[in-house]
Write a protein that holds these residues in place. Structure first.
Motif, PDB file in Angstrom:
ATOM      1  N   GLU A   8      -0.487   7.254   0.813  1.00 55.35           N
ATOM      2  CA  GLU A   8       0.519   8.208   0.052  1.00 55.35           C
ATOM      3  C   GLU A   8       0.876   9.514   0.951  1.00 55.35           C
ATOM      4  O   GLU A   8       1.487  10.342   0.446  1.00 55.35           O
ATOM      5  N   SER A   9       1.195   9.043   2.239  1.00 57.64           N
ATOM      6  CA  SER A   9       1.866   9.833   3.000  1.00 57.64           C
ATOM      7  C   SER A   9       3.659   9.963   2.664  1.00 57.64           C
ATOM      8  O   SER A   9       4.094   8.972   2.010  1.00 57.64           O
ATOM      9  N   ASP A  10       4.020  11.087   2.882  1.00 62.27           N
ATOM     10  CA  ASP A  10       5.428  11.231   2.694  1.00 62.27           C
ATOM     11  C   ASP A  10       6.586  11.095   3.978  1.00 62.27           C
ATOM     12  O   ASP A  10       7.405  11.411   3.897  1.00 62.27           O
ATOM     13  N   ASP A  11       5.772  10.329   4.990  1.00 62.25           N
ATOM     14  CA  ASP A  11       6.635   9.871   6.084  1.00 62.25           C
ATOM     15  C   ASP A  11       7.582   8.817   5.488  1.00 62.25           C
ATOM     16  O   ASP A  11       7.389   8.227   4.359  1.00 62.25           O
ATOM     17  N   ASP A  12       8.775   8.728   6.280  1.00 60.51           N
ATOM     18  CA  ASP A  12       9.823   7.805   6.030  1.00 60.51           C
ATOM     19  C   ASP A  12       9.083   6.369   5.791  1.00 60.51           C
ATOM     20  O   ASP A  12       8.473   5.782   6.765  1.00 60.51           O
ATOM     21  N   PRO A  13       9.274   5.591   4.632  1.00 62.64           N
ATOM     22  CA  PRO A  13       8.525   4.365   4.306  1.00 62.64           C
ATOM     23  C   PRO A  13       9.294   3.329   5.116  1.00 62.64           C
ATOM     24  O   PRO A  13       8.763   2.086   5.223  1.00 62.64           O
ATOM     25  N   TRP A  14      10.473   3.413   5.516  1.00 69.57           N
ATOM     26  CA  TRP A  14      11.227   2.436   6.072  1.00 69.57           C
ATOM     27  C   TRP A  14      10.670   1.611   7.226  1.00 69.57           C
ATOM     28  O   TRP A  14      10.625   0.262   7.581  1.00 69.57           O
ATOM     29  N   PRO A  15       9.925   2.299   8.336  1.00 68.99           N
ATOM     30  CA  PRO A  15       9.233   1.681   9.418  1.00 68.99           C
ATOM     31  C   PRO A  15       8.265   0.502   8.900  1.00 68.99           C
ATOM     32  O   PRO A  15       8.253  -0.558   9.728  1.00 68.99           O
ATOM     33  N   ALA A  47       0.770  -1.155   0.089  1.00 75.35           N
ATOM     34  CA  ALA A  47       0.121  -0.046   0.028  1.00 75.35           C
ATOM     35  C   ALA A  47       0.948   1.333   0.036  1.00 75.35           C
ATOM     36  O   ALA A  47       0.106   2.447  -0.115  1.00 75.35           O
ATOM     37  N   LEU A  48       2.259   1.159   0.239  1.00 83.00           N
ATOM     38  CA  LEU A  48       3.053   2.357   0.250  1.00 83.00           C
ATOM     39  C   LEU A  48       3.001   2.829  -1.257  1.00 83.00           C
ATOM     40  O   LEU A  48       3.434   2.450  -2.117  1.00 83.00           O
ATOM     41  N   SER A  49       2.861   4.354  -0.994  1.00 79.01           N
ATOM     42  CA  SER A  49       2.650   5.145  -2.368  1.00 79.01           C
ATOM     43  C   SER A  49       3.235   6.495  -1.986  1.00 79.01           C
ATOM     44  O   SER A  49       2.470   7.481  -1.965  1.00 79.01           O
ATOM     45  N   PRO A  50       4.502   6.664  -1.789  1.00 79.74           N
ATOM     46  CA  PRO A  50       5.038   7.923  -1.180  1.00 79.74           C
ATOM     47  C   PRO A  50       4.522   9.086  -2.287  1.00 79.74           C
ATOM     48  O   PRO A  50       4.854   9.053  -3.348  1.00 79.74           O
ATOM     49  N   ALA A  51       3.914  10.136  -1.571  1.00 81.76           N
ATOM     50  CA  ALA A  51       3.336  11.229  -2.512  1.00 81.76           C
ATOM     51  C   ALA A  51       4.535  11.856  -3.409  1.00 81.76           C
ATOM     52  O   ALA A  51       4.369  12.443  -4.492  1.00 81.76           O
ATOM     53  N   ARG A  52       5.788  11.827  -2.886  1.00 78.48           N
ATOM     54  CA  ARG A  52       6.928  12.282  -3.376  1.00 78.48           C
ATOM     55  C   ARG A  52       7.340  11.741  -4.733  1.00 78.48           C
ATOM     56  O   ARG A  52       8.122  12.360  -5.711  1.00 78.48           O
ATOM     57  N   LEU A  53       6.888  10.371  -4.895  1.00 77.20           N
ATOM     58  CA  LEU A  53       7.599   9.699  -5.997  1.00 77.20           C
ATOM     59  C   LEU A  53       6.311   9.708  -7.077  1.00 77.20           C
ATOM     60  O   LEU A  53       6.665   9.414  -8.177  1.00 77.20           O
ATOM     61  N   GLY A  54       4.975   9.846  -6.722  1.00 76.59           N
ATOM     62  CA  GLY A  54       4.214  10.347  -7.624  1.00 76.59           C
ATOM     63  C   GLY A  54       3.930   9.129  -8.680  1.00 76.59           C
ATOM     64  O   GLY A  54       4.172   7.911  -8.038  1.00 76.59           O
ATOM     65  N   ALA A 100      13.393   7.146  -0.280  1.00 78.37           N
ATOM     66  CA  ALA A 100      11.984   6.283  -0.421  1.00 78.37           C
ATOM     67  C   ALA A 100      11.910   5.576  -1.747  1.00 78.37           C
ATOM     68  O   ALA A 100      11.210   4.485  -1.680  1.00 78.37           O
ATOM     69  N   PHE A 101      12.665   6.136  -2.693  1.00 77.77           N
ATOM     70  CA  PHE A 101      12.512   5.213  -3.903  1.00 77.77           C
ATOM     71  C   PHE A 101      13.154   3.843  -3.796  1.00 77.77           C
ATOM     72  O   PHE A 101      12.440   2.900  -4.400  1.00 77.77           O
ATOM     73  N   VAL A 102      14.223   3.641  -3.164  1.00 75.21           N
ATOM     74  CA  VAL A 102      14.984   2.431  -3.140  1.00 75.21           C
ATOM     75  C   VAL A 102      13.877   1.475  -2.081  1.00 75.21           C
ATOM     76  O   VAL A 102      13.847   0.451  -2.368  1.00 75.21           O
ATOM     77  N   THR A 103      13.536   2.261  -1.152  1.00 74.87           N
ATOM     78  CA  THR A 103      12.597   1.180  -0.190  1.00 74.87           C
ATOM     79  C   THR A 103      11.438   0.714  -1.034  1.00 74.87           C
ATOM     80  O   THR A 103      11.223  -0.428  -0.972  1.00 74.87           O
TER      81      THR A 103
END
Length: 311
Positions: free
Chosen positions: A151-158, A36-43, A114-117
């Motif tokens: 779609e949060s821009d929080d650190d995806p590593w957690p 479900a991770l979709s960091p907004a910064r990566l679009g 965020a991209f590599v994660t």
């Protein structure tokens, strides 16, 4: 859709999704959070990288949010650099060099982590899906996407760490098999820190460097047929996940129970997180000589710097 060529109700009547839910519900929930991770910064890059990884691996992509996928004509130079990095990450992460890392950082800047994660998920979730489909047979509805996207821009590593810990809490598989496949992946991905580690639990079970060394030539080694089956699956998931033979699947089914097989596949997915460190060049070992003893605690976290068992 993968055909259920290995249906055997004497082994399991579960589908792939059913087996994952039955035998590893916490890990399943954590995996779904990763997907479900979709960091907004990566679009749209999230969808693009999931598609590129799937094509590279000859697998079905994990679902992606409907943010669009950039066409070749519309991709920026940074987008193209990221997808080239993704392809190498999937094919052979040990060949990612300083030039590729610098190009990625130059293209994505603060978005690189965020991209590599996200790339780890795009690379290994399809492998897990395919192997579980082969082992248990696909669910008629397939692997569906999450009910909501994060779609949060929080650190995806957690979210990755939560998944790793959930797998670490599983206890159906014996410690020696777990360690042998971990070492095989460490050496195939050329992860320096992972290669330098040895499991205290596996050492306590009576194995040593002689046994660990046999993972490099396991097919003609003195390892058990059970261990050879696990290591053959390891290689298949790493190098040819889209073309795993019936013999590989049948051997796993012969030597492992359904709950063990699910844990084995999850262990391999967890171990593959070392590709993040290798790709970013942050895989330096804690020790300059010899090996470091570690173990997995009951809560799934790792304990480093332990003493070797005596006796």
């Amino acid at each position: 859709m993968v055909m259920n060529a290995h249906a055997d109700t004497s082994w399991s009547t579960d589908s792939a999704t059913g087996a994952l839910a039955r035998y590893a519900p916490e890990a399943e929930a954590a995996l779904n959070e990763l997907i479900a991770l979709s960091p907004a910064r990566l679009g749209p890059l999230v969808g693009s990288v999931r598609e590129r990884c799937a094509v590279t691996l000859s697998l079905a992509p994990v679902p992606a949010p409907d943010l669009g996928v950039a066409t070749p004509a519309s991709r920026s130079k940074g987008h193209r650099v990221a997808l080239e990095f993704a392809e190498q990450f999937c094919v052979d992460v040990s060949s990612v060099g300083a030039d590729m890392r610098e190009a990625l950082i130059g293209a994505l800047g603060s978005r690189t982590g965020a991209f590599v994660t996200t790339l780890y998920v795009a690379d290994w979730a399809p492998r897990l899906h395919r192997v579980l489909d082969e082992l248990f047979g696909p669910d008629p509805s397939g692997w569906t996407g999450p009910a909501r996207w994060n779609e949060s821009d929080d650190d995806p590593w957690p979210a990755v760490d939560a998944f790793l810990r959930s797998v670490g809490r599983l206890r159906a598989l014996d410690s020696v098999t777990t360690e042998l496949v971990r070492l095989r992946q460490a050496r195939q991905h050329n992860c320096r820190i992972c290669k330098s580690l040895r499991s205290r639990s596996a050492l306590s079970a009576g194995v040593g460097e002689g046994t660990f060394g046999e993972v490099d030539h396991y097919q003609d080694s003195t390892l058990s047929e059970r261990h050879k089956a696990a290591l053959t699956l390891t290689d298949a998931m790493i190098w040819q996940p889209g073309y795993i033979s019936d013999d590989v699947i049948d051997d796993v089914r012969q030597h492992f129970s359904p709950v063990e097989a699910v844990e084995l596949v999850l262990d391999l997915t967890r171990n593959a997180s070392n590709k993040i460190a290798v790709a970013t060049g942050s895989d330096e070992a804690h020790v300059s000589e010899g090996v470091e003893i570690y173990d997995v605690k009951e809560d799934g976290t790792l304990d480093f710097g332990l003493s070797a068992p005596t006796g």
